[in-house]
Design a protein around this motif. Structure first.
Motif, short mmCIF file in Angstrom:
data_model
loop_
_atom_site.label_atom_id
_atom_site.label_comp_id
_atom_site.label_asym_id
_atom_site.label_seq_id
_atom_site.Cartn_x
_atom_site.Cartn_y
_atom_site.Cartn_z
N GLU A 1 0.83 -1.21 0.00
CA GLU A 1 0.00 0.00 0.00
C GLU A 1 0.86 1.26 0.00
O GLU A 1 0.63 2.20 -0.77
CB GLU A 1 -0.92 0.01 1.22
N LEU A 2 1.87 1.27 0.87
CA LEU A 2 2.73 2.44 0.96
C LEU A 2 3.57 2.62 -0.30
O LEU A 2 3.88 3.75 -0.70
CB LEU A 2 3.64 2.31 2.19
N ARG A 3 3.92 1.51 -0.93
CA ARG A 3 4.68 1.58 -2.18
C ARG A 3 3.88 2.29 -3.26
O ARG A 3 4.42 3.06 -4.06
CB ARG A 3 5.09 0.18 -2.62
N GLU B 1 10.81 4.04 -2.65
CA GLU B 1 11.40 2.72 -2.92
C GLU B 1 11.59 1.92 -1.63
O GLU B 1 12.67 1.42 -1.32
CB GLU B 1 12.74 2.87 -3.65
N LEU B 2 10.50 1.79 -0.88
CA LEU B 2 10.58 1.11 0.41
C LEU B 2 10.96 -0.36 0.28
O LEU B 2 11.48 -0.95 1.22
CB LEU B 2 9.23 1.24 1.13
N ASP B 3 10.71 -0.94 -0.91
CA ASP B 3 11.05 -2.35 -1.11
C ASP B 3 12.37 -2.51 -1.87
O ASP B 3 12.67 -3.58 -2.39
CB ASP B 3 9.94 -3.05 -1.88
N ARG B 4 13.16 -1.46 -1.92
CA ARG B 4 14.39 -1.48 -2.72
C ARG B 4 15.41 -2.48 -2.19
O ARG B 4 16.07 -3.18 -2.95
CB ARG B 4 15.02 -0.07 -2.73
N GLY B 5 15.57 -2.58 -0.89
CA GLY B 5 16.58 -3.47 -0.34
C GLY B 5 16.10 -4.90 -0.23
O GLY B 5 14.96 -5.23 -0.60
N ASP B 6 16.94 -5.76 0.29
CA ASP B 6 16.55 -7.17 0.44
C ASP B 6 15.59 -7.37 1.60
O ASP B 6 14.84 -8.35 1.63
CB ASP B 6 17.77 -8.08 0.58
N SER B 7 15.60 -6.45 2.58
CA SER B 7 14.81 -6.62 3.80
C SER B 7 14.43 -5.27 4.35
O SER B 7 14.98 -4.23 3.96
CB SER B 7 15.61 -7.40 4.86
N GLY B 8 13.51 -5.27 5.31
CA GLY B 8 13.13 -4.02 5.96
C GLY B 8 12.05 -4.24 7.00
O GLY B 8 11.57 -5.36 7.20
N THR B 9 11.66 -3.15 7.67
CA THR B 9 10.64 -3.20 8.71
C THR B 9 9.81 -1.93 8.70
O THR B 9 10.34 -0.83 8.49
CB THR B 9 11.27 -3.38 10.10
#
Length: 471
Positions: free
Chosen positions: A339-341, A348-356
């Motif tokens: 949703e935020l994307r 680019e919140l999903d740019r990296g391999d991981s996140g929170t």
């Protein structure tokens, strides 16, 4: 296995250890040559063992390297020679037990970068001998090992450090300050994800000849014995219950560090798998969603921590590359992230391999794999929000932090086993939930270290070591 050697080694180490514990705190460097170079031993020379650990100790005195694969020992020596180290003077071993027996008086610190099932045993032996210990994450393979390491570190009072480097960096420290200051209000849920799909399906591959130079008995170590087969060495062991901790073990101590630290987690009340793809009695899943239910902690409300890993439920894709990573639309991502994307594509919140994502009453905070890119979503809101006071120290990088602590004769590092074992325990309780099965809530009695509603899972809380492999 040479059982006579094992008995002699046990007696010798026990005698040395008794003297060390009686005289604790004990530190060879402190006692004899404070301020000089730290005398180091590297256990595990593949991957981070060379590229990170040995690289970090080039200015110190590396006295020995240990690896069960003779080819890796040769590669590590060649790498060190290329960096100007007189590698011909290094002592080399394929069994860390022999190393401890032979040169116990000749070094100050061990660095451990082995498969997970070999993390705790050399760390325990080292601490018993008064050695400082740096160990890669996760610092242990099961919950009982976490408790044993924490107790031994407290007893021997040596310097210990778990290798989750993000804990020393700016992002997670800033996160703590923002959450503790109430900038986004009370946090009621978190959503963490990783692209790793460290698991598999189906039976073991067929037995194959042990590769030349690989000491298989020593590779198996304290784990249950099995013949050599594909999908184990050098990286795929992550996906097998006997040796690794799946995607959670691979990335959880990085990605969940902010959750555990900023929200002052203690024992969860329960853990449950809400979505499961792949896996077997021996292998971790290739896609999973796990939920930890964390009760009230002082002034912090109960919250739910969610973990999304690997492949999503509907994709026909497969993990890619040596890291076994899900790519693109194959990834198992939180609905909130999607949703935020859509709302903020430039971030680019999903740019990296991981996140929170940390969901509070007054907003959402994002952190990357190691706490990087920490900000209130969107960035515009972050810019408009006054930063809270800096209340946490900013240490140097994780290796410098450890080496300077050892050199100073101190014990308190940025990520001591006191903290690292608690974070690891929290993360790998997710493995217990995977063993429990889909939609089967695992009720956890943390103080007494046991599952209360599915007692059969307690066999995975504390796993016995194979004969000949003891601390």
């Amino acid at each position: 296995m040479n059982t006579n050697l094992t008995r002699r080694s046990f007696v010798r180490r026990s005698t040395l250890a008794a003297g060390v514990v009686a005289a604790a705190p004990f530190n060879i460097l402190t006692a004899a040559n404070t301020g000089d170079k730290v005398r180091c031993v590297q256990i595990g020379c593949g991957g981070r063992g060379t590229s990170a650990h040995l690289a970090a100790t080039l200015k110190e005195n590396v006295v020995a390297i240990v690896d069960v694969d003779e080819n890796r020992l040769a590669s590590a020596k060649k790498w060190l020679q290329g960096k100007g180290v007189e590698a011909e003077k290094l002592q080399t071993f394929t069994d860390y037990r022999r190393m401890f027996d032979k040169i116990a008086k000749d070094f100050d610190a061990v660095f451990i970068a082995t498969p997970n099932h070999h993390h705790t045993l050399p760390a325990l032996i080292a601490m018993q001998l008064g050695k400082n210990v740096y160990c890669e994450k996760p610092v242990c393979h099961d919950v009982a090992e976490a408790r044993a390491l924490r107790a031994m570190a407290a007893k021997t009072r040596v310097a210990t450090q778990m290798g989750n480097q993000g804990h020393c960096e700016e992002g997670y420290r800033k996160l703590c300050e923002y959450i503790w200051a109430g900038v986004i209000g009370k946090v009621t849920e978190t959503h963490s994800w990783t692209d790793r799909a460290n698991g598999g399906e189906g039976p073991r591959p067929p037995t194959r000849p042990v590769p030349a130079g690989l000491h298989w008995e020593e590779w198996i170590g304290p784990a249950p014995y099995r013949d050599y087969h594909d999908d184990l060495h050098p990286h795929e062991w992550h996906g097998w219950y006997d040796f690794g901790n799946g995607s959670i073990g691979n990335m959880g101590c990085h990605v969940l560090d902010g959750v555990f630290w900023a929200l002052k987690c203690e024992h969860p009340a329960s853990i449950e798998v809400e979505q499961l793809r792949g896996g077997s009695d021996e292998r971790y899943p290739t896609g999973c969603r796990v939920r930890w239910d964390v009760p009230l902690r002082n002034d912090m409300p109960p919250f739910k921590a969610y973990w999304y890993e690997g492949l999503n439920e509907t994709t026909k894709g497969q993990p890619q590359g040596t890291l076994r990573a899900a790519k693109g639309d194959d990834r198992n991502l939180p609905p909130l992230l999607l949703e935020l994307r859509k709302q903020y594509p430039d971030e680019e919140l999903d740019r990296g391999d991981s996140g929170t994502l940390y969901v509070g009453e007054k907003g959402v905070i994002f952190t990357g794999t190691y706490g990087d890119r920490m900000h209130i979503v969107p960035y515009e809101k972050m810019k408009e929000t006054p930063a809270p006071p800096r209340t946490l120290p900013r240490p140097k990088n994780i290796f410098e932090d450890f080496l300077e602590t050892v050199r100073a004769g101190k014990t308190e590092t940025a990520v001591p086993f006191e903290y690292g074992t608690r974070l690891t325990e929290f993360a790998i309780l997710g493995n217990l939930a995977m063993k429990g099965g889909l939609h089967k809530k695992v009720m956890w009695d943390g103080p007494n270290m046991k599952v209360t509603n599915m007692p059969e899972l307690n066999a995975w809380v504390k796993r016995p070591y194979r004969k000949g492999w003891t601390a």
